[in-house]
Each structure stands twice: as structure tokens, then as C-alpha cells.
Scaffold this active site. Sequence first.
Site, PDB file in Angstrom:
ATOM      1  N   TYR A  11    -121.521  30.675   0.436  1.00 17.58           N
ATOM      2  CA  TYR A  11    -121.772  29.743  -0.665  1.00 17.58           C
ATOM      3  C   TYR A  11    -123.042  30.173  -1.405  1.00 17.58           C
ATOM      4  CZ  TYR A  11    -118.467  27.105   2.189  1.00 17.58           C
ATOM      5  OH  TYR A  11    -117.386  26.734   2.930  1.00 17.58           O
ATOM      6  N   TYR A  63    -102.815  27.015  -0.663  1.00 19.78           N
ATOM      7  CA  TYR A  63    -104.260  27.028  -0.393  1.00 19.78           C
ATOM      8  C   TYR A  63    -104.633  25.925   0.606  1.00 19.78           C
ATOM      9  CZ  TYR A  63    -109.219  26.100  -1.019  1.00 19.78           C
ATOM     10  OH  TYR A  63    -110.539  25.860  -0.778  1.00 19.78           O
ATOM     11  N   SER A  80    -112.664  27.330   4.589  1.00 21.82           N
ATOM     12  CA  SER A  80    -112.973  28.451   3.679  1.00 21.82           C
ATOM     13  C   SER A  80    -113.007  29.812   4.359  1.00 21.82           C
ATOM     14  CB  SER A  80    -114.329  28.214   3.013  1.00 21.82           C
ATOM     15  OG  SER A  80    -114.149  27.466   1.858  1.00 21.82           O
ATOM     16  N   VAL A  95    -116.086  24.464   5.796  1.00 28.21           N
ATOM     17  CA  VAL A  95    -116.582  23.100   5.991  1.00 28.21           C
ATOM     18  C   VAL A  95    -116.072  22.469   7.285  1.00 28.21           C
ATOM     19  CG1 VAL A  95    -117.017  22.621   3.541  1.00 28.21           C
ATOM     20  CG2 VAL A  95    -114.759  22.150   4.519  1.00 28.21           C
ATOM     21  N   LYS A 129    -110.544  32.258   3.285  1.00 27.04           N
ATOM     22  CA  LYS A 129    -110.546  32.865   1.940  1.00 27.04           C
ATOM     23  C   LYS A 129    -110.597  34.387   1.950  1.00 27.04           C
ATOM     24  CE  LYS A 129    -112.479  28.764  -0.338  1.00 27.04           C
ATOM     25  NZ  LYS A 129    -113.727  28.137  -0.798  1.00 27.04           N
TER      26      LYS A 129
HETATM   27  N1  GLU Z   1    -110.370  23.216   1.935  1.00 28.15           N
HETATM   28  C1  GLU Z   1    -111.743  23.083   1.581  1.00 28.15           C
HETATM   29  C2  GLU Z   1    -111.912  22.767   0.110  1.00 28.15           C
HETATM   30  O1  GLU Z   1    -111.213  23.304  -0.690  1.00 28.15           O
HETATM   31  C3  GLU Z   1    -112.418  24.326   1.915  1.00 28.15           C
HETATM   32  C4  GLU Z   1    -113.861  24.267   1.561  1.00 28.15           C
HETATM   33  C5  GLU Z   1    -114.731  25.057   2.415  1.00 28.15           C
HETATM   34  O2  GLU Z   1    -114.493  25.271   3.598  1.00 28.15           O
HETATM   35  O3  GLU Z   1    -115.739  25.515   1.866  1.00 28.15           O
HETATM   36  O4  GLU Z   1    -112.721  21.979  -0.253  1.00 28.15           O
END
Ligand code: GLU
Length: 670
Positions: free
Chosen positions: A293, A241, A116, A311, A119
Site C-alpha cells: 500500500y 475479484y 489483497s 486486510v 493480487k
Molecule cells: N477484498 C479487499 C478489498 O477489495 C482486499 C483489500 C486488501 O486486502 O487490501 O477491499
Amino acid sequence: MASTTSPWNEPSSWHGPKVACEQANGSGTTQDHQKQFAITHITKAPITSAPIRSSLIQQLLKEQLEDLRDCHEGEVADYIPELAKANPEDFGIVMATADGRVYAVGDWEKTFTIQSISKPFMYGLAMSLLSPSFMEKKVGVEPSGDAFNAISLDPRTGIPRNPMINAGAIATAAQVWRHDPGRAEDLTLEFFSSLAGRPLAVNESVYESERASGHRNRAISHLLRNAAVIEEEPEPGLDLYFRQCSIGVTCRDLAVMAATLACQGRNPLTQDEPLNPALTTRMLAVMGSCGMYDYAGQWLYDVGMPAKSGVGGGVLAVVPGRLGIAVYSPRLDAFGNSVRGIATCRRLSQALELHLFDQTPLQQSPVRSTYKGTERRSRRWRSTAEAAVLDPLRSQIKVLHAQGVLDFAALENVLGSIEQAATDGAVIILDLGQVSELPAASSAFLKRQSELLQAAGQQLLLCRSSHLELPAALSREKFTYASLDLALEAAEDLLLEKSACEGSAGNGSTALAAAPKGTPTDACLLGLLAPLAANLREAITERLELRHYAAGSLVMARQQESDQLFLVASGRFSIFLPIPRPEAPARLARMATFSEGMVFGDAAFFSGELRMADVVADTDGSCWLLQRSSFEGLQQDNPAAAMALLTQLAIDLGRKVALCGQQLTLVEDL
Ligand code: GLU
């Protein structure tokens, strides 16, 4: 307010209790044009090999690392099967500063997937490709109370709440893909590589694992397609993604990416500019409100840095304008944040006082010193007539030395000082040599201030501003000078001009306009020889020879024999001395500028030593030269005239020495 304890005067308490992961589970105590936002510069990123530093800071990070190693809370993410293979004990901390220093401890070289943390960067790429206003229509910027992978849209807007949750990130990736379906992944990798300062690649096993298990994300992408946030088939955008999340990074890469955000989009190690300031501001804002988050609010409260976690176990945090921090430790808390990552950032924030809202009021005055033109004058020597006009007016010159970053608060202070200095007829010199930054808003204020002063019959001159961006109206020759000396000279000239305009015919200004007529007597009468009896003066002048110089020509040079004395007949002549600079060619500094009736070359003429400075004709002009042999002839034939000349030269030298001494003393005291 900043606390007064420093990590160094209380070594045992700054890093908190030994229970390493305290409060890491969330119960803490405490219409744009596309072009404008376009990526300015992406190169094939070189592999940067800036050395990992060994220092006090390094030691501090190491203590942190050792202290938190005992923390075994949290679980490695396993909902993407490949992630479960991470070693839960891995732990790395890296700090990268805005001026390109990197401090790294622990497993900083270990590669893991960015997840993430990609992002905010993908959001930055999308904004730069498509413009922020376009992206605002696709993804909101409101924090969400839902889980990061919630299958929901904002019921009010019908679009994802923000680009940090999966729905917003998938919508963002889909827009990047749609922009250039054939090159979307290459664009993404080039962009991320430029941010990290080295080529990055996708971890294919994690990607495969994520693609195979990403049913929830697939569901989200179909929801987005259904809501027409995604205009095409959802799979290619979703695939991009998955690939962006599977980019392999080290903790060091993340710290450099964070430092690039801290530097408004310029990578401090490679000087690449994958982003621009307007974009990084937006990215940091979204990270600040939504980056961690559902822990984002508590994070901002406790740690106070825009951040993003993934994550994969990475956490990236930014101290805007200062530095970037990255931590890698795969065990996650209930929110999906690295437990040790959070604890590390919290401790560093407290120990190093990095909290964004912990801003100390301006400690250093943005105006370093102020004084009047009586205390410091230009190195242009003035004739007696000029001095008679100028000296009583010198106090109208006001010099202000500014320093530091002239952001709004600092500029407000500078404007206050300018207003205070703006008495009747004032010529204000603002020295910007020690100003490290002049934001556009501040330079616009300066321009406005300059216009206001002009309208009131006053003048604002700037100097030493070549390192700053000034509005065209201010950077014109008339307002901006390379040195304080030149600005002082311009200020003096302005006062002389003003007084010549204001004065009636027959006052001092007529004397200033007098020009030599081509015989020594005419010129010298204005200066050095004026006080002498006619017969003595004639005995001297018949031994002088007139020499003409074109503007820019070298009259004498350093290290030359000094066999002549120069008496200026017309024009202006400047003496330049080389100022040695470490690892750069010497800078030629003006020592003095002379005009008609003044003497130069006298010091070495008498001492017989080699010339110590260069003399250049500033304008077309001429000098009366007295050769050493002619002077010796004069001493032989007319000792009285030679003595009279020496007396005048001694008086002249005495005046120069006295004025230099006075100026030096005043300047040292400023
Ligand atoms: N590729 C992970 C997902 O979409 C990223 C989630 C994350 O790092 O929060 O679940």
C-alpha cells in the site's frame, strides 16, 4: 554491508526492544509471445505434508512470536463485515525455504482469507494467460500515492497505476475472466492451489459479505468500464475479484506461495511449476514497488523484500532465490498492513540480514583452482614415443575449476581467468562440475569465448557440465566431456595431433602411427620386450597367444581368477574401477587406458589374487596373452628369459607406481 552481529552471538539484542510493534505505523527510521509466458505446468495440487521442522530456526521464529505477542496495536478490518470476526490475537509465522523446508510457529494452521495478497498472483496468472505485453496495456506498474481503494486512474495513461491497488486488481481479474468466462474461477483456484501445494477453496461467507458490501469496488469497476479498460460488463470480472480475495489460506500456504516466487515459479515442496522465471521477476518487481500500500517505499527501505499484505491480516514476503516468509496477525495499521506482520518482517530482515540491497560482494572466487597439464594428466597411458612428444607440451594444457552460480559477475571473473590462461596454442579445460547455475546469458558468453579462442588457434574444452544447459554449439561432443579425465585425454590428443601436423615426416609422430603386423615381435618391439636380447625375446614370444577383442567387449572382470598377463598388440583397453556411491549404483571410473606395447593384468597375475577391476576394449584390438602355465613353463625351460621378462615387468610396474604416486601427490595439493 551486512552487519556483523548474528542473532546467535547477541541473543538478547537481536530481536529489538520489548515494545513489540515499534515503528509499525509507518514512522520508521530507517512484445512478448504469449507462449513464452505460458504456465508450464499445473497439476491438481497434492496435499503436501512436509513436516514442520523443529530446529534453531524454529526457535528463533518462536522467540519472535513470543516477543511480539504483547503488541496489541492496530484494528481488525471491519469494512467487510465478515472480516471483523477474526480473532485479533491470532498470530502465526512461517518460513519456507527454496529447498522445501518449512518452519512454522503459532497459529500457522488457522485459515483466513488471502485478500489483497491474491493480487500479485492474479497478475501472474493474467500475464501467463495473456502475455505481459498485453497486460501492460491494461494496468501500469507505477507506485501510486493514492489509497489502495482509490477510485482513480492514472491521468497520464488512463489505466490503473498498478495491479496491487484495487483498480488494477479488478482490471486484472476482469481480463482473466474474459479469457475464459466459463472456467475463470477454476483456473484461478487451480493456479493458487498449485502455488500453495494443496487444494484451496473460497470462503463463501467472506465472499458473500464482500460482494454485498463492496460498493466502492463496484464503483471502481464501473470507472474501469467507462475508461474501456474493461471491455465487457464489469460485474463478472468484479465477482472473480471478490472470489479471489476470499480464497482461504493458512500462514503456511502463504509461505509456500512466497517460496514458489523465491524459486522463480517452481513450488519447492511439490516441484509443480505454476509460473516461470520471466513472470516471477515481473511479479516481484511490482510487489517491491507497490506491494505494501502507501507504505511500500518505507517497507523497501526498512525491510527490503518484495512483499504483499492483505486486510485479512496476512503478510507475505520473498527473499528471491532463498525463501518465503508469511505472517498472520489480523490487527492492521493505518495503511491496512498487519502491525505484527510488519514488525516480524522488519526484525527477521535485520536479524537474518535478508535485505535485498544488503548484498555482500563475491566472497568466494568463482574459479576454485587453476593449474597446468604438467600437474595432472589423463589416465590414458602414453607410449614412450607419444610421451616424448607430449611431455614438453603438457604445460599448454590449462585446467580451471569453476564453482557456484556463474551469474554475470562470476562469469566475468571466469572469463578473466580464461584470458589469462590463453597463451599460444593453449588448450583450456573448464570444469563446470561444481557450478550450480549457468544462466543463459553466461553460457552465451562462454560460447562466444570458445569461438574467439578457436579463431586464435586455442581451444576451450568443458567438462562435467551435464547438469547445466549449454548452447548446442558448446554441448557437442568435441567440446564437452563427462569427466576431467576425458577432457585431459582430449587435450593431450589435441596437442599430439597438432604436433603431428606441424612436425615433418620422420619425427616422433611416425613412431606413433606404427601398427602391429600380426607377430608378437612386431608389437612387442614397441614396448615391454623391446630392450631384450633377441634369443630371450623369442623364448618369451613363442609362449604368447594372440587374442582379438571387439570394441566394447569385456576383456577381464572383477573377482575373476587372474591367470593371464596381457600385452597390448593393437587397439586401446581401459581399466575401470567401481566407485561406491551412497544410495546409488556404483560409478565406474577409469583407472587407466593402455595401447600397444603396454602391459595390464600384471598386479593380480603376480599376487595370485582375484582381479580388482574390469578391463574393456575401447576399440577393436588384440592382446598377446601369457598364461600362468606358460610362464611357469618358461621359468622351468629358460630361467634367463623368465628373469628377463620379470625384470622388464618390474621396471614397468615401477614406472607406473612412480607416476601414480607423483600424480596423487600433485592432485592432493591442487
Ligand atoms: N477484498 C479487499 C478489498 O477489495 C482486499 C483489500 C486488501 O486486502 O487490501 O477491499
